[in-house]
Design an enzyme around this catalytic site. Structure first.
Site, PDB file in Angstrom:
ATOM      1  N   SER A 132     -91.316  91.108  65.555  1.00 27.38           N
ATOM      2  CA  SER A 132     -92.615  89.543  65.388  1.00 27.38           C
ATOM      3  C   SER A 132     -92.232  89.126  64.899  1.00 27.38           C
ATOM      4  CB  SER A 132     -93.853  90.944  66.462  1.00 27.38           C
ATOM      5  OG  SER A 132     -94.625  90.340  65.906  1.00 27.38           O
TER       6      SER A 132
ATOM      7  N   ASP B 102     -93.948  89.545  77.851  1.00 25.38           N
ATOM      8  CA  ASP B 102     -94.512  89.763  76.270  1.00 25.38           C
ATOM      9  C   ASP B 102     -95.512  88.933  76.385  1.00 25.38           C
ATOM     10  OD1 ASP B 102     -95.463  90.158  73.472  1.00 25.38           O
ATOM     11  OD2 ASP B 102     -93.027  90.007  72.885  1.00 25.38           O
TER      12      ASP B 102
ATOM     13  N   HIS C 176     -94.535  93.040  74.507  1.00 29.35           N
ATOM     14  CA  HIS C 176     -94.373  93.064  72.663  1.00 29.35           C
ATOM     15  C   HIS C 176     -93.670  93.900  72.596  1.00 29.35           C
ATOM     16  CE1 HIS C 176     -93.960  90.738  69.971  1.00 29.35           C
ATOM     17  NE2 HIS C 176     -95.269  90.950  68.501  1.00 29.35           N
TER      18      HIS C 176
END
Length: 728
Positions: free
Chosen positions: A599, A674, A706
């Site tokens: 991320s 995602d 995600h």
């Protein structure tokens, strides 16, 4: 002479036996497998510290599930626990058609009112409201299909449900056909009752019952002005799009309003929140009398927060209590907490002095006083004592790496640390506020439960988890601080060293990085915050290094806001401070430094590989943000403003423009559905590399959002491991 020979022979025998025993002991010990150290692994329980299942309060005794029995106890000179009830006991008072499917384990309890013993039990066909103390079922709520969100009223006599973007109310025994209709026109572009603003500002729900359970406040989110973003479901026979409304930085945002439904009249009023429509309605809070709803309204620029009061009957704004401003950004995350018995006094949590602290207000907007002070952060306000003159809260007062429970009077006096031991504490207050269950962990304590009194005079250890590392060869974990390049800011780091390090040998390094707001990688909890994967890699010969750079959480506003309008700059400087320290160590192979993160950490990993291509040999970036103009408004504009307002900042953070700098081996990983960092980011980076004749590697996890969750997470980490083994 003969005597000396005998002594020499004896010494040799003892040394030989000792060496044999050490070799045998080492042979009997072992290192982690991924199935053991990764959440989702089949044997993860072997390395996860033992815990007491469902530990909580029932009346004034603590209880936890042990097999099919609920055990209970109370404060004393020694631990004395007795069975409270069994699964069979519960089965005896559940309705005939809603018995437990199994009675060899105790069912999960959602405690509604610990003082009176009221709890919810979720069963295959219904959720039952039961009184454990009186051993009877109070109400049954049949399960309803396709519920996206739900919220019980305070007395648990009714619950609000979101079905197909519309709100319905369910009372006891009601089936789907009997539900009360609150809204009718909901669709994927007009959403009722769900969390809004991408779950920022502490928003986790879209349904808010009044204290008396007679009114329901709810979010209404109009997303029609946000263009649908295509998410493709490839698991169907013929792939189909399942679009989401994803507002990107600098583009139109959704419009949110708040409705209030009156259960008695069946009427709904909408709060007149007015213009502009592009703003954030956060931290909804009811006055205890149920007549006023308060909202912290944040402008789109996220520099101002206005706490406003609305009449629940008319929807009119009756007052602006106060306005908070920050030149960089403001982020209210905690609603009002009213002082018990005083509907005109509340506590507000704010970072207005640079640190998260508690303030006592009147509902006319007058500040009575700031309750807590200091260069540390209040984390959570847990409640009041029985007299409502004292509050309990967790904070970082001892250290940004620790969480402890504190008490202070509403006057701000008599500040006390109720958990003085170094570590991370997770307290649960008893209903009468005289005691609390303290679940704690520290670098040397896997997990421990203590029963403590809130006056600090009594403490009883209930359970200490055995060391799950006992049967493994464990690496050394070093922690410390480095000084940032500003010459003054301390940066906490953790280094996990390889097993059985050999003098003169140099080892490869993997820098594990996150680096962004709302996250802190290091703590003074178990293993100092090191994950099972960190330890696994060290067991296999890697140095693992993690540093919490400026921009990360729980160090105050100035520390976090250092990244404002220029993400990827100061964080990189701090990470390179860590790398320079690594290079100074005699056992580090400076030619074999890798980096990995997910991320924001995926952004950092890719950025480090492109900015310092001669330093980092290998990188693995998961779910990476590549171009911040493609990220959502609420998070992205908070830290970067809009692309129109900050073109230079967006340009400098756009990794597509530096794809040609890639020299080492970079693997990017992404989930194909995602909804947080959309797939477009890494796809465009791959395209940019093609155009620049650079050669990253790529891997997709179909059907994952995600984060890669479940047992596939073991596969993910083996994929990462293989990449570092092959190329670092």
């Amino acid at each position: 002479m003969k005597k000396n020979v005998k002594i020499l022979i004896l010494l040799c025998t003892l040394i030989g036996a000792s060496l044999h025993m050490n070799a045998q002991e080492k042979k009997d010990r072992r290192v982690y497998t991924l199935e053991e150290c990764i959440p989702g692994g089949r044997d993860f329980y072997k390395t996860y510290p033992a815990y007491l299942s469902q530990m909580q309060w029932l009346g004034n005794q603590y209880v936890y599930a042990k097999g099919a029995t609920l055990m209970g106890g109370s404060m004393g000179k020694a631990v004395k626990e007795t069975p409270v009830m069994s699964a069979a006991d519960i089965n005896a008072f559940l309705p005939t058609e809603h018995k437990l499917p199994r009675t060899d384990y105790f069912p999960g309890l959602d405690m509604v009112d610990a003082k009176s013993g009221i709890a919810m039990i979720t069963l295959p066909k219904a959720t039952c409201l039961v009184n454990l103390t009186e051993r009877k079922t109070l109400a049954v709520f049949p399960h309803i299909a396709q519920v996206a969100a739900s919220e019980w009223n305070a007395k648990h006599t009714m619950r609000a449900l979101v079905i197909n973007h519309n709100i319905r109310l369910q009372a006891a025994n009601q089936t789907e056909k009997e539900l009360t209709v609150v809204t009718k026109d909901g669709n994927e572009a007009l959403v009722y009752g769900e969390s809004v603003h991408q779950r920022e500002f502490g928003i986790e729900s879209g349904l808010f019952w009044s204290p008396d359970g007679q009114k329901l406040a709810f979010y209404r989110m109009d997303q029609s002005m946000v263009e649908p973003y295509p998410i493709v479901n490839v698991r169907l026979r013929k792939a189909a799009t399942e679009p989401i409304r994803y507002p990107m930085a600098g583009m139109p945002s959704h419009h949110v309003t708040v409705g209030i439904y009156d259960v008695a009249s069946g009427q709904t009023v909408y709060l007149k929140t007015g213009e502009p429509k592009e703003k954030f309605l956060t931290n909804l809070s009811w006055n205890p009398d149920g007549k006023t709803l308060y909202i912290a309204e944040v402008n789109r620029a996220q520099t101002d927060s206005e706490l406003k009061a609305y009449d629940a009957a008319t929807g009119e704004c009756t007052q602006t209590l106060f306005i908070e401003h920050d030149d960089k950004y403001i982020e209210p995350q905690h609603g009002m907490v009213f002082v018990p018995g005083k509907s005109d006094q509340f506590i507000w949590q704010s970072r207005r002095d640079g640190w998260s602290h508690l303030y006592l207000y009147r509902t006319n907007g007058k500040l009575i006083r700031q309750i807590t002070h200091g260069d540390w952060e209040v984390m959570d306000l847990l409640g009041f004592d029985a007299s409502a003159k004292k509050i309990f809260f967790t904070s970082t007062a001892a250290s940004p790496l620790q969480r402890r429970l504190y008490a202070v009077d509403l006057t701000g006096k008599n500040f006390r640390d109720l958990t003085p031991e170094k570590g991370v504490h997770r307290p649960q207050l008893s209903p009468d506020r005289k005691f609390f269950i303290d679940q704690m962990q520290s670098p040397t304590v896997p997990r421990r439960y203590d029963l403590r009194s809130t006056d600090g005079k009594q403490s009883l250890t209930l359970f200490t988890a055995p060391n799950p590392d006992e049967d493994y060869d464990m690496p050394e974990i070093e922690t410390g601080t480095l000084t940032a390049n500003d010459g003054k800011t301390p940066l906490h780091y953790m280094m996990v060293k390889p097993l059985d390090m050999e003098p003169g040998k140099k080892y490869p390094v993997i820098v594990y990085v996150y680096g962004g707001p709302h996250a802190q990688m290091l703590s003074e909890g178990w293993h100092s915050g090191a994950s099972g994967w960190d330890l696994y890699q060290a067991q296999h010969g890697y140095v693992i290094f993690t540093l919490d750079n400026r921009g990360s959480a729980n160090r105050g506003a100035a520390f976090e806001q250092a990244i404002h309008r220029r993400v990827g700059e100061v964080e990189m400087q701090d990470q390179m401070t860590g790398v320079e320290y690594l290079k100074s160590l005699p056992f580090v192979d400076a030619d074999r430094i890798g980096v990995h993160g997910w991320s924001y950490g995926g952004f950092m990993t890719t950025n480090l590989m492109l900015t310092h291509p001669d330093v980092f040999k290998v990188g693995v970036a998961g779910g990476p943000v590549i171009d911040w103009s493609l990220y959502e408004i609420m998070y992205g504009e908070r830290y970067m403003d809009t692309p129109q307002e900050n073109p230079e900042g967006y340009k400098n953070a756009n990794l597509l423009l530096r794809a040609g700098n890639l020299k080492g081996r970079l693997l990017q990983i992404h989930g194909d559905i995602d909804p947080v960092v959309v797939w477009q980011h890494s796809l465009l980076f791959q395209q940019a590399c093609v155009r620049n004749n650079t050669y990253p590697d790529y891997f997709i996890y179909p059907g994952h959002e995600h984060n890669v969750m479940g047992h596939d997470r073991v596969h993910l980490h083996e994929k990462i491991n293989r990449y570092f083994r092959d190329y670092l």
